[in-house]
Design a protein around this motif. Structure first.
Motif, PDB file in Angstrom:
ATOM      1  N   ILE A 164      -2.386  31.377 -46.646  1.00  0.00           N
ATOM      2  CA  ILE A 164      -2.349  30.504 -45.480  1.00  0.00           C
ATOM      3  C   ILE A 164      -3.744  31.157 -44.478  1.00  0.00           C
ATOM      4  CG2 ILE A 164      -1.525  30.124 -43.200  1.00  0.00           C
ATOM      5  CD1 ILE A 164       1.240  30.318 -44.676  1.00  0.00           C
TER       6      ILE A 164
ATOM      7  N   ASP B 137       7.579  20.795 -49.063  1.00  0.00           N
ATOM      8  CA  ASP B 137       6.614  21.585 -49.190  1.00  0.00           C
ATOM      9  C   ASP B 137       6.928  22.923 -49.608  1.00  0.00           C
ATOM     10  OD1 ASP B 137       4.599  19.484 -48.301  1.00  0.00           O
ATOM     11  OD2 ASP B 137       4.822  20.113 -46.189  1.00  0.00           O
TER      12      ASP B 137
ATOM     13  N   THR C  66      -1.379  20.249 -41.427  1.00  0.00           N
ATOM     14  CA  THR C  66      -1.311  20.249 -42.761  1.00  0.00           C
ATOM     15  C   THR C  66      -0.010  20.750 -43.353  1.00  0.00           C
ATOM     16  OG1 THR C  66      -3.782  21.210 -42.648  1.00  0.00           O
ATOM     17  CG2 THR C  66      -2.455  21.435 -44.704  1.00  0.00           C
ATOM     18  N   LEU C  67       0.410  21.774 -43.035  1.00  0.00           N
ATOM     19  CA  LEU C  67       1.847  22.265 -43.381  1.00  0.00           C
ATOM     20  C   LEU C  67       3.011  21.894 -42.270  1.00  0.00           C
ATOM     21  CD1 LEU C  67       1.490  25.966 -44.804  1.00  0.00           C
ATOM     22  CD2 LEU C  67       1.845  23.720 -46.126  1.00  0.00           C
TER      23      LEU C  67
ATOM     24  N   VAL D  35      -2.440  25.439 -41.238  1.00  0.00           N
ATOM     25  CA  VAL D  35      -1.084  24.938 -40.862  1.00  0.00           C
ATOM     26  C   VAL D  35      -0.876  23.701 -40.066  1.00  0.00           C
ATOM     27  CG1 VAL D  35       0.777  25.991 -39.541  1.00  0.00           C
ATOM     28  CG2 VAL D  35      -0.495  27.726 -41.121  1.00  0.00           C
TER      29      VAL D  35
ATOM     30  N   PHE E 229      -4.009  26.970 -47.548  1.00  0.00           N
ATOM     31  CA  PHE E 229      -3.607  25.790 -46.589  1.00  0.00           C
ATOM     32  C   PHE E 229      -3.843  26.390 -45.217  1.00  0.00           C
ATOM     33  CE2 PHE E 229      -0.741  25.255 -50.185  1.00  0.00           C
ATOM     34  CZ  PHE E 229      -0.577  23.833 -50.687  1.00  0.00           C
TER      35      PHE E 229
ATOM     36  N   LEU F 155       5.184  25.045 -52.819  1.00  0.00           N
ATOM     37  CA  LEU F 155       4.367  26.416 -52.563  1.00  0.00           C
ATOM     38  C   LEU F 155       4.920  27.444 -53.659  1.00  0.00           C
ATOM     39  CD1 LEU F 155       3.618  26.392 -49.016  1.00  0.00           C
ATOM     40  CD2 LEU F 155       2.307  25.381 -50.707  1.00  0.00           C
TER      41      LEU F 155
ATOM     42  N   ALA G 168       1.901  19.080 -48.697  1.00  0.00           N
ATOM     43  CA  ALA G 168       1.593  20.219 -49.530  1.00  0.00           C
ATOM     44  C   ALA G 168       2.186  20.078 -50.915  1.00  0.00           C
ATOM     45  CB  ALA G 168       2.003  21.534 -48.828  1.00  0.00           C
TER      46      ALA G 168
ATOM     47  N   PHE H 166       8.779  22.663 -40.719  1.00  0.00           N
ATOM     48  CA  PHE H 166       8.095  22.576 -42.068  1.00  0.00           C
ATOM     49  C   PHE H 166       8.999  21.805 -42.990  1.00  0.00           C
ATOM     50  CE2 PHE H 166       7.041  26.452 -40.013  1.00  0.00           C
ATOM     51  CZ  PHE H 166       5.509  26.671 -40.096  1.00  0.00           C
TER      52      PHE H 166
END
Length: 182
Positions: A68, A52, A30-31, A27, A25, A56, A160, A48
């Motif tokens: 990451i 997600d 995206t995260l 960050v 991923f 993970l 995610a 965050f």
């Protein structure tokens, strides 16, 4: 594939996802939702999504490594990765393709066994070599058009988790995951 809420995964995507042994991923975007937050004293903050995080962890507990690769260096990323037990964290990476290549070699995998999830132009080189290239819903159009699969949710808002659930479904592990919580 057994029934899940991902029963409509296109066959080619399901085949790619079934081969995945590491999900990588980006960050920011995206995260996270892509916004950069700074406190008065200059400290950086990131938000965050808890969904997600569980996704993970579920990947890892099902034998799929999580990594990451991000161009920026951020203490909140280190904290979140530690909290989730993510061992492969590469910050300050300007060449994400080279970093992904080194990672899959270190894990004794092939690029076809890697998924890369991103949202913006610096992610394109890594996405180009990954066996499964995923763009989050809010990805830049040039990234979205080069991804094999696109999430319905935006980065930082469950994208995610969506990737994790889809991969687990493609690998026939989704129903067992659901049932373990019942």
């Amino acid at each position: 594939m057994a029934y899940t809420h991902y029963s409509d995964i296109p066959t080619d995507i399901a085949e790619r996802a079934a081969r995945v042994r590491v999900v990588v991923f980006d960050v920011d975007g995206t995260l996270t939702d892509g916004r950069l937050w700074y406190a008065e004293d200059g400290r950086e903050m990131k938000v965050f999504h808890v969904h997600d995080g569980l996704g993970l962890k579920r990947l890892q507990e099902n034998g799929i490594k999580v990594a990451i690769i991000t161009a920026r260096i951020s203490h909140p990323v280190s904290l979140r990765a530690e909290e989730l037990g993510i061992q492969h964290v590469y910050q300050g990476q300007k060449d994400k393709r080279a970093c992904l290549t080194a990672l899959v070699e270190a894990l004794r995998l092939t690029p076809e066994q890697a998924a890369f999830v991103g949202d913006d132009l610096p992610d394109l080189p890594a996405m180009a070599i990954a066996g499964l290239a995923v763009a989050v819903a809010n990805a830049h159009p040039w990234v979205a058009e080069r991804a094999q699969w696109r999430t319905r949710l935006s980065g930082g808002y469950g994208a995610a988790r969506e990737v994790a659930d889809m991969i687990l479904a493609a690998q026939g592990k989704a129903e067992a995951e659901r049932d373990r919580w019942l």
